[in-house]
Design a protein around this motif. Structure first.
Motif, PDB file in Angstrom:
ATOM      1  N   ASN A 206       0.830  -1.212   0.000  1.00  0.00           N
ATOM      2  CA  ASN A 206       0.000   0.000   0.000  1.00  0.00           C
ATOM      3  C   ASN A 206       0.860   1.255   0.000  1.00  0.00           C
ATOM      4  O   ASN A 206       0.500   2.274  -0.608  1.00  0.00           O
ATOM      5  CB  ASN A 206      -0.920  -0.009   1.217  1.00  0.00           C
ATOM      6  N   ILE A 207       1.996   1.202   0.688  1.00  0.00           N
ATOM      7  CA  ILE A 207       2.896   2.361   0.714  1.00  0.00           C
ATOM      8  C   ILE A 207       3.442   2.635  -0.679  1.00  0.00           C
ATOM      9  O   ILE A 207       3.615   3.792  -1.080  1.00  0.00           O
ATOM     10  CB  ILE A 207       4.041   2.127   1.718  1.00  0.00           C
ATOM     11  N   GLU A 208       3.730   1.573  -1.435  1.00  0.00           N
ATOM     12  CA  GLU A 208       4.283   1.752  -2.775  1.00  0.00           C
ATOM     13  C   GLU A 208       3.333   2.514  -3.692  1.00  0.00           C
ATOM     14  O   GLU A 208       3.762   3.138  -4.662  1.00  0.00           O
ATOM     15  CB  GLU A 208       4.613   0.386  -3.383  1.00  0.00           C
ATOM     16  N   LYS A 209       2.049   2.452  -3.401  1.00  0.00           N
ATOM     17  CA  LYS A 209       1.076   3.153  -4.231  1.00  0.00           C
ATOM     18  C   LYS A 209       1.022   4.645  -3.918  1.00  0.00           C
ATOM     19  O   LYS A 209       0.461   5.414  -4.694  1.00  0.00           O
ATOM     20  CB  LYS A 209      -0.307   2.536  -4.042  1.00  0.00           C
ATOM     21  N   LEU A 210       1.581   5.039  -2.781  1.00  0.00           N
ATOM     22  CA  LEU A 210       1.574   6.446  -2.409  1.00  0.00           C
ATOM     23  C   LEU A 210       2.757   7.166  -3.039  1.00  0.00           C
ATOM     24  O   LEU A 210       3.744   6.560  -3.444  1.00  0.00           O
ATOM     25  CB  LEU A 210       1.637   6.597  -0.883  1.00  0.00           C
ATOM     26  N   LYS A 211       2.673   8.457  -3.100  1.00  0.00           N
ATOM     27  CA  LYS A 211       3.771   9.276  -3.570  1.00  0.00           C
ATOM     28  C   LYS A 211       4.753   9.472  -2.426  1.00  0.00           C
ATOM     29  O   LYS A 211       4.418  10.067  -1.403  1.00  0.00           O
ATOM     30  CB  LYS A 211       3.241  10.624  -4.062  1.00  0.00           C
ATOM     31  N   SER A 212       5.952   8.954  -2.587  1.00  0.00           N
ATOM     32  CA  SER A 212       6.926   8.981  -1.495  1.00  0.00           C
ATOM     33  C   SER A 212       8.280   9.420  -2.021  1.00  0.00           C
ATOM     34  O   SER A 212       8.528   9.429  -3.228  1.00  0.00           O
ATOM     35  CB  SER A 212       7.044   7.591  -0.847  1.00  0.00           C
ATOM     36  N   ALA A 213       9.137   9.793  -1.076  1.00  0.00           N
ATOM     37  CA  ALA A 213      10.483  10.242  -1.430  1.00  0.00           C
ATOM     38  C   ALA A 213      11.355   9.036  -1.762  1.00  0.00           C
ATOM     39  O   ALA A 213      11.003   7.882  -1.541  1.00  0.00           O
ATOM     40  CB  ALA A 213      11.093  11.044  -0.285  1.00  0.00           C
ATOM     41  N   MET A 214      12.534   9.350  -2.284  1.00  0.00           N
ATOM     42  CA  MET A 214      13.434   8.298  -2.744  1.00  0.00           C
ATOM     43  C   MET A 214      13.899   7.418  -1.586  1.00  0.00           C
ATOM     44  O   MET A 214      13.926   6.190  -1.688  1.00  0.00           O
ATOM     45  CB  MET A 214      14.633   8.923  -3.455  1.00  0.00           C
ATOM     46  N   ASP A 215      14.258   8.032  -0.456  1.00  0.00           N
ATOM     47  CA  ASP A 215      14.733   7.235   0.674  1.00  0.00           C
ATOM     48  C   ASP A 215      13.602   6.434   1.302  1.00  0.00           C
ATOM     49  O   ASP A 215      13.825   5.336   1.816  1.00  0.00           O
ATOM     50  CB  ASP A 215      15.403   8.133   1.719  1.00  0.00           C
ATOM     51  N   GLU A 216      12.379   6.947   1.253  1.00  0.00           N
ATOM     52  CA  GLU A 216      11.243   6.188   1.771  1.00  0.00           C
ATOM     53  C   GLU A 216      10.951   4.973   0.882  1.00  0.00           C
ATOM     54  O   GLU A 216      10.633   3.886   1.386  1.00  0.00           O
ATOM     55  CB  GLU A 216      10.014   7.091   1.863  1.00  0.00           C
ATOM     56  N   LYS A 217      11.083   5.153  -0.416  1.00  0.00           N
ATOM     57  CA  LYS A 217      10.932   3.997  -1.310  1.00  0.00           C
ATOM     58  C   LYS A 217      12.003   2.956  -1.036  1.00  0.00           C
ATOM     59  O   LYS A 217      11.741   1.750  -1.086  1.00  0.00           O
ATOM     60  CB  LYS A 217      11.018   4.462  -2.766  1.00  0.00           C
ATOM     61  N   TYR A 218      13.202   3.441  -0.756  1.00  0.00           N
ATOM     62  CA  TYR A 218      14.284   2.507  -0.446  1.00  0.00           C
ATOM     63  C   TYR A 218      13.990   1.741   0.845  1.00  0.00           C
ATOM     64  O   TYR A 218      14.250   0.529   0.922  1.00  0.00           O
ATOM     65  CB  TYR A 218      15.600   3.266  -0.323  1.00  0.00           C
ATOM     66  N   ILE A 219      13.457   2.414   1.861  1.00  0.00           N
ATOM     67  CA  ILE A 219      13.133   1.735   3.118  1.00  0.00           C
ATOM     68  C   ILE A 219      12.087   0.652   2.875  1.00  0.00           C
ATOM     69  O   ILE A 219      12.206  -0.476   3.377  1.00  0.00           O
ATOM     70  CB  ILE A 219      12.640   2.752   4.162  1.00  0.00           C
ATOM     71  N   VAL A 220      11.075   0.976   2.095  1.00  0.00           N
ATOM     72  CA  VAL A 220      10.033  -0.013   1.784  1.00  0.00           C
ATOM     73  C   VAL A 220      10.648  -1.201   1.056  1.00  0.00           C
ATOM     74  O   VAL A 220      10.372  -2.369   1.386  1.00  0.00           O
ATOM     75  CB  VAL A 220       8.923   0.643   0.937  1.00  0.00           C
ATOM     76  N   PHE A 221      11.483  -0.920   0.084  1.00  0.00           N
ATOM     77  CA  PHE A 221      12.132  -2.007  -0.660  1.00  0.00           C
ATOM     78  C   PHE A 221      13.029  -2.832   0.256  1.00  0.00           C
ATOM     79  O   PHE A 221      13.051  -4.066   0.156  1.00  0.00           O
ATOM     80  CB  PHE A 221      12.951  -1.421  -1.805  1.00  0.00           C
ATOM     81  N   TYR A 222      13.748  -2.178   1.140  1.00  0.00           N
ATOM     82  CA  TYR A 222      14.670  -2.882   2.025  1.00  0.00           C
ATOM     83  C   TYR A 222      13.909  -3.825   2.958  1.00  0.00           C
ATOM     84  O   TYR A 222      14.280  -4.990   3.132  1.00  0.00           O
ATOM     85  CB  TYR A 222      15.474  -1.863   2.838  1.00  0.00           C
ATOM     86  N   ILE A 223      12.819  -3.322   3.549  1.00  0.00           N
ATOM     87  CA  ILE A 223      12.041  -4.157   4.476  1.00  0.00           C
ATOM     88  C   ILE A 223      11.423  -5.334   3.726  1.00  0.00           C
ATOM     89  O   ILE A 223      11.425  -6.481   4.210  1.00  0.00           O
ATOM     90  CB  ILE A 223      10.968  -3.315   5.182  1.00  0.00           C
TER      91      ILE A 223
END
Length: 1568
Positions: free
Chosen positions: A455-472
């Motif tokens: 669900n977070i991936e569908k939101l507009k997020s910053a580059m480091d936030e996308k990285y955190i989601v990908f990392y987890i």
């Protein structure tokens, strides 16, 4: 490619690129050492490095203290580039190039790893490790020093480098250093800033040093430090100093406040260290600004104030406590921002953990629950269910149960708080990430965490936030993949519905386009442009369908059969590939059957699992905390195998069916597996010892597998039991470390005479059974063991008497260590837990023993049948053997199965039976071979067999060839064969040739560019050498005239005329001789000009080379020094030097000088011609190549239309039929018909329905909009060639302009160099003319020569001034300024005169510059010459100088007046002006001119080099990213057009001869 195709195939290109970057950083961080000590050390080094700029030489004066320089050196130790300031610039150059190389290596590693990941392959671990450590070094301790190093060469003031004042900026080859420094600085700054934003652990784990909430704080500090380094390049003035100080303060404050507010690190220690680090940097910046304001104005000692307060600032910040407990008191509905809510949840979870450990802080949990119950308005709040009582509190040392309801209710409440926060802040990514981590770590729900991350991936997020989601997500998926062990991709399984939906959508789109494609051919005139457009859309969508299908195939999902049926229908009805389609249907049936079977054998769901239908024994073990190690399901086969009833083992520990040694530690085994996931016995069938209900050990083949759950936390085990197939006469013992027997197998009863009851009588030691072990323990450790004679013990009522019986058995005993990993320690390195002893009975295989057994066999009537296979004769022999004998023979075969020994196994009883009826008599076996029936007994020869086999092989090969060859009906037998053939021809031969031609053209252009640059460099270097030679030759003429002058003055001194000091004249003469000798040797060593010179002596003339004549002049001049007191005009050496230096020799030197000038002109013109040749070659190459490429490309482009034109031969009826099939398929998909019923529409050949054909054949259709646009394409290629050729044209004009400039500059340089030489010749000629006018000058009459020389000097001076005025636009500004300062300013500031006083010389004429001095000098020369002419023509004329006293130099009054002209002030002034003023002034001009011209040529070379590099890079980039993609696109379009042929059914291809022939001859044979 069309826009729709791009949207389908490349819509996630940016996302894939980001994911590749995230994946790379994840691989780097995953195994990185996250030691707090390491990172705190790097933080300290960086702090020292940034403090260096608080004491940088630009602002160190602000402290107004001499000790600040000491601190500069101290901090410079950590910034190694500081010490380069005291080194030569070449050391800086070396380090710059080394740093650039390392930086390029880092970028190369980075890009290589990204390419690996883009291709869905993780880089090798070595590459990851190198990249990891390189990135760590560049982003920490090397970041500031390397940035500072790059600023050295680009920090310039007034055209010179700030750090190296002797080095000019942007001059010569230094331009390359500066350009590389700028590029390296930009790359390093951007790379480190980007890496700092993402290089951290994204799991929010407080135990890891690199765990951060985001990377913005470190990225901000990295950017701030980089800007500080860049600002150090500012000009060193007061305004720049203030700006530098203010920025450092503002930047440090911003970084500190941002880090303070956002908590950069999750680890508390790292967060404190980071804040302390920023605080110290901010403190130094603050004191720097204060020092600038108040130092020595209001107060003194700012430096010492900074040092004194430094420890206090450090301790205050380090020991400061963050009072986050206050967030517990916030009302649940009053959270102002997500950070408050997250901190609230974190503190509550800490209280729960404290409560579980019974720490004093855990008592606050009850207070929080009570406070929450009073403030929470929700009556359904989970915490309202908590009721406090006295028995809830336990002893301090007792841990709270994990099932404490309070904890679960707290977790439920926190979940509701997160949900409420997400509802209140729906677009905030931070709170959603925290909620995902909460569900993962606290609620132990991986699927829910993954769902929230999706669900977070569908939101507009910053580059480091996308990285955190990908990392987890990567961490969770790695854990699930590691637990599952079957290699399934959990993400793909979770997203199956989404992928299947896009798969169906792509199929629908491709079929719709195909409908549109066939509808065009149903028209009389298909639109060619429309067909091109449809084909460009259809191909990428079809590729997308195939790619998506390959991904779906890897997913084991219950919806996979539905996808298989849909894809099979797609292949059969659209592509007419019935073979592949029906294979997929069969695969779907098998998968559905497999899923149905799995439902009957579903693992790990309920305790009432029924697995009694399984043939093998199955045991299921739970690892849940409440049922840890218990059997929750078992079938009858497993229970009966161990002698138990099924109900006796249900919900019992699995330890009950294990030997005692294993049972004691089995729970530890399971816990270790849960902690480490290390397992050595899983997924492998092993022979293990189980414990029977009767207490004996029993060999069981066990296959143990883990069963993981993603929907609930935990893991289960399933064990498959099989009884040991081979039963040997063997026994097993299990002993502990003290060699005490704990368990025995049933074989011990027969072999050792022991049973289970005997173990209860007394403690049995292994040494009691086998005393031999003590003596030769090592032999028992061998694999084959050791043979012993064992005496059976006697079992008494109260003890066991070992070795007391009379029975002896020959046994083989082997001992095996039992090691447990959990028992490893420093004392027990192997983890020894006990021993397993194997005992086997040894059989006597001697011949006598076998005969005895055979005799017993004849008496024994209990026979069994044994079957033996003889490999050599391929026969089976059946024999009756005794049961005991069979057991012995089984042992024999086991021991000798790899030998050639044979044993006669026939029973004598069988041999005695002679009345056996042979039922095979009269039966014959026949074989049909090549149409003839043969008796099998007559067909047994090897030759016949070989001939038969050869014939069979030939027949099979012939049949295979017939199958591979095309038949009359068509070239291919299936659509799949056509598709595979076209896929094998994915690259066209024509396109491949275009690749080769373009590559060859690029190589040739590169060679031309390099040759052009090499020729220019070589010619310019040669010209610079010629210019140096011009200066040396002009200096040689000047030194020769100095020798003449000083020799004459010595001679005149003897006559009493010269006023010069004799010693000074000898010294100057010696210096001039040495300079002339050195110059002549250097010149003749480097040039080939060495003409013959006629040297005159008093006795006659002799011919010498110019080099020899120079050495003669040197030799004679040295002789003059020796006889200086006896010099006169008739002295041999004097005459030789004076006469030849003013005649043949000086003329030869002037000829050599002019030859060098001409040679320089020739080389300039040669360079012009070489450039013109290269221009012509490049023009021919580019335009011819463009024409060839155009012809090839146009013919290739026509092939697309040619391929589409064969579709015109398809009957209109057939095209409409294809259209109907596509329409039917779309209707079935729209109605969600997933059955296997295919479309009833098929291509049926009906008689009488063909289109009418005339005698001339069927009328062929034509395309519309098929105008060829070759002319436009040809013009584009010509334009491209013109762009390439424009570089060479530009180089040609630049070189032509440069050559013209050099010719003009060379003329001025020539006049500058020759001026002083001609003046010196004129002066010596004038003096010799006055002394003796009968003396020849320049090999002619002296009077005539003087007139010519005076006119020549005048012309040279005039031309020199004129050329300089003309060359103002060509000359460098610095030379013009220098020229003006020499010509018009005070010369005394430029030259140093040791013999005369500069200011008073010639009435101060030098104050007005060289121009005025030359005019006066020329006037003096004209005055002496005119006076001489007047005196020689009028004897009665008085001497012009009235104040001059005539010397009596000659008896002749007229001659006396003439000689006295040499003793006048004008005569001496002419000498001093020539050899002290003009010589030095023109030498300065020549050298400065040479330096300026050389620098200009070096700059020109660098400019040409930069232009060449830019052109080559542009050419290579255009080739890689424009031309090659264009060819790939063209190849893709041709291939996609060829692949449209697969839509035509094979039988239709066979019917249409034109299509069949075209595919055969054009597409397959020519590979267009």
């Amino acid at each position: 490619m069309s826009e729709e195709g791009k949207n389908l195939t490349d819509k996630s290109l940016e996302s894939n690129t980001q994911h590749s970057l995230y994946r790379l950083i994840y691989l780097m961080i995953r195994d990185q050492n996250q030691s707090i000590i390491v990172h705190s050390t790097t933080m300290l080094i960086t702090l020292m490095q940034i403090h260096y700029f608080k004491f940088h030489h630009m602002i160190v004066s602000v402290w107004q203290d001499n000790n600040a320089d000491i601190l500069t050196d101290i901090f410079g130790y950590f910034n190694f580039t500081h010490y380069l300031l005291n080194q030569d610039y070449h050391a800086v150059q070396i380090l710059i190039y080394v740093s650039i190389a390392l930086l390029c290596f880092w970028v190369f590693l980075f890009l290589t790893s990204i390419i690996f990941i883009v291709n869905q392959k993780d880089p090798v671990q070595l590459l990851i490790n190198i990249l990891k450590y390189t990135t760590f070094l560049f982003s920490t301790i090397l970041y500031i020093p390397v940035l500072f190093l790059f600023t050295f060469s680009i920090s310039c003031t007034n055209g010179y480098m700030d750090q190296f004042p002797n080095q000019k900026c942007w001059q010569g080859l230094f331009v390359i250093d500066q350009i590389l420094s700028i590029i390296g600085l930009i790359i390093l700054f951007l790379m480190c800033s980007s890496v700092s934003l993402l290089l951290f652990d994204g799991t929010f784990d407080q135990e890891k040093a690199l765990s951060k909430r985001n990377g913005r704080c470190t990225a901000l500090s990295s950017i701030h430090f980089g800007i500080v380094v860049l600002l150090s390049m500012l000009p060193h003035n007061e305004n720049s100093q203030v700006f530098f100080e203010v920025y450092q303060l503002i930047g440090s404050v911003v970084c500190f406040l941002y880090a303070k507010k956002n908590d950069a690190y999750n680890n508390r220690i790292m967060q404190k260290l980071f804040l302390t680090y920023l605080t110290l940097e901010m403190w130094a910046s603050l004191m720097l600004c204060i020092s600038n304001l108040v130092e020595k104005r209001i107060m003194v000692g700012s430096l010492y104030t900074w040092l004194f307060c430094l420890p206090f600032v450090f301790m205050i910040q380090l020991l400061q406590q963050q009072k986050r407990e206050q967030c517990l008191m916030i009302y649940v509905n009053k959270f102002d921002n997500p950070v408050q809510l997250v901190n609230h949840v974190h503190e509550v979870i800490k209280l729960v953990e404290y409560d579980k450990k019974r720490l004093p802080q855990g008592q606050l949990l009850n207070g929080y629950i009570e406070f929450h119950n009073q403030t929470c308005p929700n009556p359904l709040c989970p915490l309202k269910k908590v009721k406090f009582s006295l028995n809830m509190f336990k002893a301090k040392n007792e841990l709270v149960s994990k099932t404490d309801k309070r904890h679960q209710l707290v977790y439920d409440t926190m979940t509701r708080l997160f949900i409420m926060g997400i509802g209140k802040f729906p677009t905030d990514v931070f709170i959603r990430i925290e909620y995902a981590l909460f569900t993962l770590r606290i609620l132990k729900s991986k699927p829910q965490a993954l769902e929230e991350l999706s669900n977070i991936e569908k939101l507009k997020s910053a580059m480091d936030e996308k990285y955190i989601v990908f990392y987890i997500k990567s961490v969770i998926e790695a854990e699930i993949s590691e637990l599952s062990g079957d290699g399934q991709d959990f993400t793909e399984q979770r997203d199956f519905d989404e992928k299947f939906g896009s798969f169906k959508q792509a199929m629908e789109r491709s079929v719709s386009l195909l409908m549109e494609f066939w509808s065009q051919f149903a028209d009389e005139k298909p639109d060619l442009v429309k067909l091109y457009e449809i084909g460009s859309k259809l191909f990428p969508i079809r590729m997308y369908v195939d790619t998506t299908w390959k991904r779906l195939q890897r997913i084991q999902n219950q919806q996979l059969p539905q996808a298989l049926r849909l894809y099979s229908k797609y292949l059969i009805e659209i592509f007419n590939d019935r073979i592949s389609g029906f294979d997929l249907l069969e695969q779907a049936r098998k998968i559905e059957s497999s899923f149905a079977q799995r439902k009957a054998f579903k693992l790990g769901m309920t305790s009432n699992l029924n697995v009694d239908g399984q043939e093998d024994g199955c045991v299921f073990i739970s690892l849940e905390e409440e049922k840890f190690g218990q059997i929750y399901a078992i079938n009858m086969a497993a229970a009966s195998l161990l002698g138990f009833d099924k109900n006796e083992l249900m919900n019992k520990k699995v330890n009950n069916i294990m030997p005692s040694l294993y049972a004691k530690h089995h729970d530890d085994f399971l816990r270790r597996f849960l902690d480490t996931n290390e397992a050595t016995l899983l997924n492998k069938e092993r022979l293990l010892l189980g414990k029977h209900k009767n207490g004996y050990l029993q060999g069981i083949n066990v296959l143990l597998r883990p069963v993981y759950h993603v929907l609930k936390e935990g893991v289960e085990f399933v064990g498959t039991f099989k009884k040991e197939k081979r039963i040997k006469d063997a026994a097993y013992l299990i002993c502990n470390k003290e060699y005490v027997v704990e368990d025995i197998s049933g074989g011990c009863i027969n072999l050792l005479g022991l049973d289970v009851k005997s173990l209860s009588i007394q403690e049995i030691h292994l040494f009691d059974l086998f005393p031999e072990i003590k003596e030769c323990y090592g032999d028992f450790k061998l694999k084959q063991g050791k043979s012993i004679d064992f005496i059976l013990p006697k079992i008494l009522d109260d003890h066991i008497a070992f070795g007391a019986s009379d029975t002896t058995i020959k046994l083989s005993v082997s001992i095996l260590d039992i090691n447990f990993l959990i028992m490893k320690s420093s004392e027990n390195e192997q983890g020894l837990a006990g021993y397993q002893v194997k005992i086997e009975r040894q059989v006597d295989l001697s011949s006598s023993n076998i005969k005895q057994l055979q005799k017993k066999t004849s008496k024994n009537q209990n026979f069994s049948f044994r079957l033996q296979f003889q490999q050599t004769g391929m026969h089976f022999y059946g024999e009756f053997t005794d049961a005991n004998y069979s057991e012995m023979i089984t042992h024999i075969q086991d021991q000798s199965m790899f030998t050639n020994q044979e044993y006669d196994l026939k029973s004598k009883e069988v041999e005695k039976n002679e009345d056996v009826i042979d039922y095979s008599q009269g039966i014959r076996v026949m074989r049909l071979f090549e149409g003839v029936i043969y008796d099998i007994e007559k067909f047994q020869s090897d030759a016949d067999m070989e001939s038969y086999e050869e014939i069979q092989i030939k027949r099979e090969e012939q049949q295979n060839q017939e199958n591979d060859e095309p038949n009359e009906s068509g070239y291919f037998r299936s659509s799949k064969e056509l598709q595979e053939t076209l896929n094998a021809q994915s690259e066209s031969k024509t396109i491949r040739w275009l690749y080769y031609i373009s590559f060859l053209l690029t190589i040739l252009l590169i060679i031309l560019c390099i040759l052009n640059n090499v020729f220019e460099r070589e010619e310019i270097n040669n010209q610079n050498s010629n210019w140096n030679m011009i200066i040396k030759q002009s200096d040689m003429i000047i030194y020769l005239n100095e020798i003449v002058l000083y020799s004459r003055e010595l001679m005149l001194l003897n006559l009493g005329i010269s006023y010069y000091n004799q010693d000074k004249l000898l010294f100057n003469l010696n210096q001039s001789i040495q300079q002339f000798d050195s110059m002549s040797k250097d010149i003749f060593m480097k040039i080939s000009f060495n003409s013959d010179v006629m040297m005159n002596t008093q006795s006659g003339e002799e011919t010498s080379t110019l080099e020899q004549a120079s050495q003669q002049i040197v030799s004679k001049s040295l002789n003059i020094q020796q006889v200086y007191s006896q010099l006169n005009e008739n002295q041999i050496d004097y005459y030789y030097v004076i006469y030849n230096s003013l005649n043949d020799f000086i003329r030869a030197l002037l000829d050599m000088y002019m030859n060098t000038i001409d040679l320089s002109d020739e080389k300039t013109n040669k360079l012009y011609n070489d450039i013109l040749v290269i221009l012509i070659l490049s023009a021919c190459l580019t335009f011819i190549s463009s024409i060839v490429l155009t012809c090839i490309l146009t013919s290739t482009l026509d092939k697309r239309q040619e391929i589409l034109s064969i579709f015109l031969d398809i009957p209109e009826k057939t095209a409409k039929l294809f259209y109907s099939k596509c329409e039917n398929f779309l209707s079935q998909i729209s109605s969600n018909e997933d059955d296997e019923v295919l479309s009833e529409i098929d291509i049926i050949e009906e008689k009488g329905n063909d289109e009418p054909v005339s005698l001339l054949g069927r009328k062929r259709k034509r395309f519309k909009n098929n105008e060829n646009k070759h002319m436009g394409f040809f013009m584009k290629m010509i334009f491209l060639a013109s762009i390439i050729e424009s570089y060479f044209i530009m180089i040609y004009f630049l070189d032509s302009n440069n050559a013209d400039q050099k010719i003009n500059i060379l003329n001025e340089f020539n006049q500058t160099s020759i001026s002083a030489s001609y003046y010196s010749i004129l002066v010596n000629s004038l003096k010799q003319y006055i002394y003796n006018d009968s003396f020849n000058l320049m090999n002619q009459d002296s009077n005539k020569t003087m007139v010519q020389l005076i006119n020549s000097v005048y012309e040279i001076d005039t031309l020199y001034q004129k050329l300089h005025a003309v060359n103002v636009e060509y000359n460098d500004v610095s030379y013009i300024d220098y020229y003006n300062s020499i010509m018009f300013d005070n010369l005394c500031t430029r030259i140093t005169l040791s013999e005369i006083t500069c200011e008073s010389f010639a009435n101060g004429i030098l104050d007005h510059g060289l121009m005025t001095a030359v005019s006066r000098h020329f006037q003096n020369i004209r005055k002496l010459y005119n006076t001489y002419q007047n005196l020689i023509s009028n004897d009665s004329l008085d001497f012009p100088w009235s104040n001059y006293t005539l010397l009596q130099l000659s008896a002749d009054p007229k001659k006396n007046k003439l000689l006295n002209l040499l003793n006048t002030p004008e005569s001496f002034e002419i000498n001093d002006m020539q050899f002290y003023v003009l010589k030095d002034a023109f030498t300065l001009l020549k050298n400065e001119y040479l330096d300026v011209v050389t620098n200009d040529q070096e700059n020109y070379i660098v400019q040409q080099l930069i232009l060449m590099i830019f052109f080559l890079l542009t050419l290579i980039l255009a080739l890689l990213f424009c031309w090659n993609p264009f060819l790939r696109k063209l190849n893709r379009e041709i291939w996609s057009t060829k692949c449209l042929l697969t839509f035509i059914p094979i039988d239709e291809i066979a019917k249409i001869r034109t299509i069949n022939n075209y595919i055969r001859t054009v597409i397959l044979e020519q590979n267009i």
